[in-house]
Design a protein around this motif. Structure first.
Motif, PDB file in Angstrom:
ATOM      1  N   ASP A   1       0.851  -1.183   0.000  1.00  0.00           N
ATOM      2  CA  ASP A   1       0.000   0.000   0.000  1.00  0.00           C
ATOM      3  C   ASP A   1       0.891   1.238   0.000  1.00  0.00           C
ATOM      4  OD1 ASP A   1      -2.229  -1.640   0.147  1.00  0.00           O
ATOM      5  OD2 ASP A   1      -2.621  -1.233   2.266  1.00  0.00           O
TER       6      ASP A   1
ATOM      7  N   HIS B   1      -3.474  -7.332   0.293  1.00  0.00           N
ATOM      8  CA  HIS B   1      -4.773  -7.432   0.967  1.00  0.00           C
ATOM      9  C   HIS B   1      -5.873  -7.362  -0.089  1.00  0.00           C
ATOM     10  CE1 HIS B   1      -2.874  -6.637   4.896  1.00  0.00           C
ATOM     11  NE2 HIS B   1      -2.148  -5.751   4.256  1.00  0.00           N
TER      12      HIS B   1
ATOM     13  N   ARG C   1      -5.538  -2.888   7.745  1.00  0.00           N
ATOM     14  CA  ARG C   1      -4.425  -3.482   7.026  1.00  0.00           C
ATOM     15  C   ARG C   1      -3.085  -3.270   7.692  1.00  0.00           C
ATOM     16  NH1 ARG C   1      -6.784  -3.282   1.132  1.00  0.00           N
ATOM     17  NH2 ARG C   1      -4.681  -3.242   0.289  1.00  0.00           N
TER      18      ARG C   1
END
Length: 115
Positions: A4, A81, A109
């Motif tokens: 991310d 994820h 997350r």
């Protein structure tokens, strides 16, 4: 595997048309800065964080999401994820730019505090 990537506006910017000595911060970005600052040690280890200048065009964002998606903050979602069904997409990259949703995803997350 990609991670991310949270992109924020660098605080302390000057706004066009305002006094040059006045400095500003993006309110939504600062909320997320606060969550990052209070994260438990190592919580965001798998999170890349970038800060870009306020001025547009924001080339670093354009390279990832195209010229139509320069609004910040934005969380570009990695492949570690599941991607939320309502995430936006650009050329195969999923992203969210709502501060509440970003906060929720960072909590789920990466173990950051939620709003």
């Amino acid at each position: 595997m990609s991670q991310d990537h949270l992109i924020l506006i660098q605080p302390g910017f000057v706004r066009p048309g305002r006094a040059p000595e006045a400095r500003f911060a993006c309110p939504d970005c600062n909320v997320l800065e606060g969550l990052l600052a209070t994260a438990p040690a190592g919580a965001a280890a798998q999170l890349k964080v970038s800060r870009v200048p306020f001025e547009r065009p924001r080339q670093a964002v354009i390279e990832l999401l195209g010229p139509d998606h320069q609004g910040l903050p934005v969380l570009v979602l990695g492949d570690q994820h599941p991607v939320p069904a309502d995430a936006q997409r650009h050329e195969g990259r999923a992203f969210v730019n709502d501060v509440q949703q970003i906060s929720r995803l960072l909590a789920e997350r990466h173990g950051l505090l939620a709003l």
